[in-house]
Write a protein that holds these residues in place. Structure first.
Motif, short mmCIF file in Angstrom:
data_model
loop_
_atom_site.label_atom_id
_atom_site.label_comp_id
_atom_site.label_asym_id
_atom_site.label_seq_id
_atom_site.Cartn_x
_atom_site.Cartn_y
_atom_site.Cartn_z
N ALA A 97 5.26 1.81 -2.04
CA ALA A 97 6.10 0.75 -2.56
C ALA A 97 6.06 0.71 -4.08
O ALA A 97 7.09 0.48 -4.75
CB ALA A 97 5.68 -0.59 -1.97
N ALA A 98 4.89 0.92 -4.66
CA ALA A 98 4.74 0.87 -6.12
C ALA A 98 5.51 1.98 -6.81
O ALA A 98 5.97 1.83 -7.95
CB ALA A 98 3.26 0.93 -6.50
N ALA A 106 9.74 1.03 7.03
CA ALA A 106 9.08 -0.01 6.24
C ALA A 106 9.34 0.16 4.75
O ALA A 106 9.69 -0.79 4.04
CB ALA A 106 7.58 -0.01 6.52
N THR A 107 9.15 1.36 4.23
CA THR A 107 9.32 1.58 2.79
C THR A 107 10.78 1.51 2.38
O THR A 107 11.10 1.12 1.25
CB THR A 107 8.69 2.91 2.37
OG1 THR A 107 9.17 3.96 3.23
CG2 THR A 107 7.17 2.85 2.47
N ASN A 108 11.71 1.91 3.26
CA ASN A 108 13.13 1.73 2.97
C ASN A 108 13.47 0.26 2.81
O ASN A 108 14.23 -0.13 1.92
CB ASN A 108 13.99 2.35 4.07
CG ASN A 108 14.36 3.79 3.78
OD1 ASN A 108 15.42 4.08 3.23
ND2 ASN A 108 13.46 4.71 4.13
N HIS A 130 -10.44 1.53 -6.18
CA HIS A 130 -10.06 2.78 -6.84
C HIS A 130 -9.02 2.52 -7.92
O HIS A 130 -8.10 1.71 -7.73
CB HIS A 130 -9.50 3.77 -5.81
CG HIS A 130 -9.41 5.18 -6.31
ND1 HIS A 130 -8.40 5.60 -7.16
CD2 HIS A 130 -10.20 6.26 -6.10
CE1 HIS A 130 -8.57 6.88 -7.44
NE2 HIS A 130 -9.66 7.30 -6.81
N PRO A 131 -9.13 3.19 -9.06
CA PRO A 131 -8.15 2.96 -10.14
C PRO A 131 -6.70 3.15 -9.70
O PRO A 131 -5.81 2.44 -10.18
CB PRO A 131 -8.55 3.99 -11.20
CG PRO A 131 -10.01 4.22 -10.97
CD PRO A 131 -10.21 4.11 -9.49
N ALA A 132 -6.45 4.09 -8.78
CA ALA A 132 -5.07 4.31 -8.33
C ALA A 132 -4.54 3.09 -7.60
O ALA A 132 -3.39 2.66 -7.81
CB ALA A 132 -5.00 5.55 -7.43
N THR A 133 -5.36 2.49 -6.72
CA THR A 133 -4.93 1.29 -6.00
C THR A 133 -4.74 0.14 -6.96
O THR A 133 -3.78 -0.65 -6.84
CB THR A 133 -5.96 0.92 -4.92
OG1 THR A 133 -6.16 2.03 -4.05
CG2 THR A 133 -5.48 -0.27 -4.10
N ARG A 134 -5.63 0.02 -7.94
CA ARG A 134 -5.49 -1.05 -8.94
C ARG A 134 -4.19 -0.89 -9.73
O ARG A 134 -3.49 -1.87 -10.00
CB ARG A 134 -6.69 -1.04 -9.89
CG ARG A 134 -8.00 -1.46 -9.25
CD ARG A 134 -7.90 -2.80 -8.58
NE ARG A 134 -9.17 -3.51 -8.61
CZ ARG A 134 -9.38 -4.65 -8.00
NH1 ARG A 134 -8.42 -5.20 -7.29
NH2 ARG A 134 -10.54 -5.26 -8.08
N ARG A 135 -3.90 0.34 -10.11
CA ARG A 135 -2.64 0.57 -10.84
C ARG A 135 -1.43 0.21 -9.97
O ARG A 135 -0.48 -0.42 -10.45
CB ARG A 135 -2.54 2.03 -11.28
CG ARG A 135 -3.46 2.42 -12.42
CD ARG A 135 -3.04 3.77 -13.01
NE ARG A 135 -3.05 4.84 -12.03
CZ ARG A 135 -4.10 5.59 -11.76
NH1 ARG A 135 -5.24 5.38 -12.39
NH2 ARG A 135 -4.03 6.56 -10.87
N ALA A 141 2.68 -6.18 -8.72
CA ALA A 141 2.65 -7.54 -9.26
C ALA A 141 3.64 -7.69 -10.40
O ALA A 141 4.33 -8.70 -10.52
CB ALA A 141 1.25 -7.90 -9.71
N GLY A 142 3.70 -6.67 -11.24
CA GLY A 142 4.66 -6.70 -12.35
C GLY A 142 6.09 -6.72 -11.87
O GLY A 142 6.98 -7.24 -12.57
#
Length: 453
Positions: A97-98, A106-108, A130-135, A141-142
């Motif tokens: 999604a990000a 679901a993603t569509n 993990h930094p990837a999940t945080r990003r 959120a943005g």
């Protein structure tokens, strides 16, 4: 609150998918119309038949369904809902999604929707950290995606624990209600959230770049402290002294303050209530633990003390269960006075909140006792309410309160506790905008901080 509202629930492929079935039931209990989309992974944990039976609606699983996609079904699903909830939101779903990937139904839907999206992450603690999940979470959120959880606790993997558990169904329901709030509270899609909702029992502090629910409102940028619920003072390992308080009024005030833009810390005694979305909750048991948590939570711009704090505790709680002795009579309990949280904060010489509000739960002479408490405690306002047995306030949904200040008494009509909370928060916002208020009386001692049910 959710009567007739349409919720599209996307169930991701994680162990927590079983909680989605209870979430369907809880949403239906509140009148919501729930339609479900299940990923391939989700179907490894729960069946479409189970989701269909609980939702009483068809469950969608296939992007290339000859029947559903004949009319571009993923577009209609993404637009017909009032809110899309992703629970569990796996690391994989969040990553797709990000980054705008769309290789399944679901993603569509997430890419094609113009409706608010609420995600309830669920994954291993190391995956969440993990930094990837945080990003990915920060990017979502943005983009305006709302989050509830994750919570801290034991994982499905043997010996694993930490932050990563999916929020409980009732916590997600509370977040859904907040996102779809009706008149009197701005809907989530319109209040301009700047960051993710971060909540959960025992959850670790957010990583850099993460915040709490931050709608733009009259309390934006301010800090509010609220206490709620009863305290339990142990007699022995199985017995305790407590007050009758459900915590509903205090939790409602915390939620209303968060919806008004404040950074809210809720110090809660033992209650059977979900954590309000967007609120940092600190769970305590005793009065001494509550005072310590309040001191840690300060400084704040405003503090509202609704907790029904026990006035006394046993001087020395027994380490083993006190056994009844045949013919020996009742045991003698040596009681000592608990710390007075409201008076302690009201008397602070440094770091005192601009506005300190106490509650007075009385069974007789409500206004007289409240006015005396205002002068004795040195707080700014007292919210007085009648909690006599015939009032039905303790544990009920409605409240009749009087706002007692140095200027006089305001009698408020009987209303729901949510409306009492919004009205009080509006008054707090107005007072802080005017630079606070003059303390209502002399600094002094006395009993506890009052109570609200």
């Amino acid at each position: 609150m959710l009567s007739g509202r349409r919720v599209l629930l996307i169930i991701g492929g994680g162990v927590a998918a079983y909680k989605a079935l209870d979430l369907i039931r809880r949403l239906k209990e509140r009148g919501a119309v729930v339609r479900c989309v299940m990923t391939d992974g989700a179907q490894q944990f729960v069946t479409p038949l189970s989701a269909a039976a609980l939702s009483q609606e068809k469950v969608f699983t296939d992007l290339f369904s000859l029947t559903d996609e004949a009319d571009i079904g993923h577009i209609s699903l993404s637009r017909e809902a009032d809110l899309i909830v992703v629970a569990p939101a796996t690391a994989d779903l969040m990553a797709k999604a990000a980054n705008g990937l769309a290789n399944d139904l679901a993603t569509n839907i997430l890419l094609a929707t113009d409706k608010p999206v609420l995600m309830a992450p669920a994954m291993n603690p190391r995956m969440w950290g993990h930094p990837a999940t945080r990003r990915n979470a920060a990017a979502l959120a943005g983009d305006g995606v709302l989050f509830v959880g994750p919570n801290s606790g034991t994982m499905a993997e043997r010996g694993e624990s930490g932050v990563g558990r999916m929020a409980e169904p009732l916590e997600i329901v509370a977040a859904v209600e907040s996102a779809l709030a009706g008149p009197g509270a701005a809907p989530a899609a319109q209040v301009g959230y700047q960051n993710v909702i971060y909540q959960g029992q025992g959850a670790a502090p957010p990583a850099p770049g993460f915040g709490r629910l931050q709608p733009q409102g009259p309390l934006t940028g301010l800090r509010v402290l609220v206490t709620s619920g009863p305290t339990h003072e142990p007699i022995d390992p199985v017995r305790y002294i407590a007050n009758r308080s459900s915590g509903r009024q205090g939790h409602a005030i915390a939620l209303a303050a968060a919806q008004a833009g404040a950074h809210v810390t809720l110090v809660s005694g033992p209650v059977n209530l979900p954590a309000p979305p967007g609120v940092h909750v600190v769970h305590v048991e005793s009065a001494r633990e509550m005072l310590a948590a309040v001191e840690v939570a300060l400084p704040a711009d405003a503090a509202v003390f609704t907790a029904a704090v026990a006035d006394w505790r046993v001087a020395g709680a027994a380490e083993e269960k006190i056994k009844k002795q045949g013919g020996g009579g009742a045991p003698s309990l040596n009681l000592v006075e608990n710390p007075d949280i409201l008076a302690s904060v009201s008397r602070m010489k440094a770091g005192r909140p601009q506005l300190v509000v106490g509650f007075a739960a009385e069974t007789e002479k409500v206004l007289a006792h409240a006015q005396a408490k205002l002068a004795r405690k040195g707080c700014d306002w007292i919210v007085a309410n009648d909690v006599s047995p015939e009032s039905g306030v303790m544990g009920g949904d409605r409240n009749t309160v009087h706002l007692v200040t140095a200027e006089g008494v305001e009698d408020w009509p009987t209303m729901g506790k949510d409306e009492v909370a919004r009205r009080l928060v509006a008054r707090i916002a107005d007072a802080l905008a005017r630079g606070g208020v003059k303390a209502g009386g002399k600094r002094g001692g006395g009993g506890q901080s009052g109570a609200a049910s």
